[in-house]
Design a protein around this motif. Sequence first.
Motif, PDB file in Angstrom:
ATOM      1  N   PRO A 109       0.835  -1.210   0.000  1.00  0.00           N
ATOM      2  CA  PRO A 109       0.000   0.000   0.000  1.00  0.00           C
ATOM      3  C   PRO A 109       0.865   1.253   0.000  1.00  0.00           C
ATOM      4  O   PRO A 109       1.881   1.321   0.698  1.00  0.00           O
ATOM      5  N   ALA A 110       0.464   2.252  -0.768  1.00  0.00           N
ATOM      6  CA  ALA A 110       1.267   3.471  -0.919  1.00  0.00           C
ATOM      7  C   ALA A 110       1.446   4.202   0.396  1.00  0.00           C
ATOM      8  O   ALA A 110       2.488   4.828   0.634  1.00  0.00           O
ATOM      9  N   ASP A 111       0.436   4.132   1.274  1.00  0.00           N
ATOM     10  CA  ASP A 111       0.533   4.862   2.538  1.00  0.00           C
ATOM     11  C   ASP A 111       1.216   4.063   3.638  1.00  0.00           C
ATOM     12  O   ASP A 111       1.363   4.532   4.767  1.00  0.00           O
TER      13      ASP A 111
ATOM     14  N   ARG B 181      -1.034  -4.771  -7.599  1.00  0.00           N
ATOM     15  CA  ARG B 181      -1.288  -3.326  -7.646  1.00  0.00           C
ATOM     16  C   ARG B 181      -2.719  -3.007  -7.225  1.00  0.00           C
ATOM     17  O   ARG B 181      -2.979  -2.028  -6.514  1.00  0.00           O
ATOM     18  N   SER B 182      -3.664  -3.822  -7.657  1.00  0.00           N
ATOM     19  CA  SER B 182      -5.059  -3.584  -7.314  1.00  0.00           C
ATOM     20  C   SER B 182      -5.301  -3.767  -5.818  1.00  0.00           C
ATOM     21  O   SER B 182      -5.928  -2.930  -5.161  1.00  0.00           O
TER      22      SER B 182
ATOM     23  N   THR C 125      -4.279  -0.989  -3.361  1.00  0.00           N
ATOM     24  CA  THR C 125      -5.169   0.166  -3.193  1.00  0.00           C
ATOM     25  C   THR C 125      -6.209  -0.074  -2.102  1.00  0.00           C
ATOM     26  O   THR C 125      -6.859   0.862  -1.647  1.00  0.00           O
ATOM     27  N   HIS C 126      -6.371  -1.329  -1.686  1.00  0.00           N
ATOM     28  CA  HIS C 126      -7.301  -1.676  -0.608  1.00  0.00           C
ATOM     29  C   HIS C 126      -6.561  -1.910   0.709  1.00  0.00           C
ATOM     30  O   HIS C 126      -7.154  -2.435   1.665  1.00  0.00           O
TER      31      HIS C 126
END
Length: 321
Positions: free
Chosen positions: A46-48, A73-74, A77-78
């Motif tokens: 996750p990016a965060d 990648r999908s 985002t979750h």
Amino acid sequence: MGMGLVLSACTATFQPMGNAITQPRLTDQAFVAADGFELPMRAWLPADGQVKAVVLALHGYNDYSNAFEGAGRSLATHGVATYAYDQRGFGATQNRGIWPGTETLVADVRAAAEQVRARHPGAPLYLMGESMGGAVVLTAMTSPNPPRADGTILVAPAVWGRETMGFVPRALLWVSYNLMPGIVVHPPKDLKIQASDNIEMLRALGRDPLVIKGSRVDALEGLTDLMGAALAACGRMEVPSLVLYGAHEEVLPKTPVNRAIRDFEAHAGNVVAVYPDGWHMLLRDLKGQVVLDDIATWIQDPKSPLASGADRGPRDLVAAK
């Protein structure tokens, strides 16, 4: 030299796990097993940096960890971190094309799961397997010492053992393995089996040098043993499982898939979904995002109905033979 090739074709070759010489560990680019064997690994985070759950993903036969590029990648985002490694004999591992054996594949996923869990303490861990990878997950989770996983995600798990094979393919495999186990065979060019409706993706796989194009007979023998063990395991899973098939499944025959679906549905903790527009490579189909969204929903709440409704629709496999 010609005689050498003939003799090599007459010898079965495998690459089981060696003696333990180190502690299993994760590096930035690989999972290192106890025998020192390096399995190239990819990760999508996750990016965060807030990891809500973790998925350890196992690819299918002759494929490698890049199979989960879009899925990783999908899911990121979750808030789901995804790890995937090249299983022994596949991708960028040493001795590519040589079958490692079911016990070794199971030992690898057990050790890798421990390392991934240690990297994300407190986050639930799910094992996801596509096709052959699903067979490895099934066999591992019903072994005497299963990986510590909170659930499994089985994407078109390969459950085609000898008992469900016809006489002709079973006999051909027996003769080939006993006479020429080292020979490499390729699918017939006129074989009308479609793995996905994503034709561009299939063409890219054909150009990818890390995707194996032909199979040694002894590897097919080993795969058949694994798939048989996986079929027997379908009714013995003790953790919640999300089981996904496409109605247009052509790679796996209808009989063992239907048997597997019945065995999975017999356990209340499992969710079985059949996608009317899905094929064998569900995550990479043209409508693969529908499947990925369902996986993310299930990870968040295994008791929640899937948004697609595929868990409540018909179970007919319209394209299976």
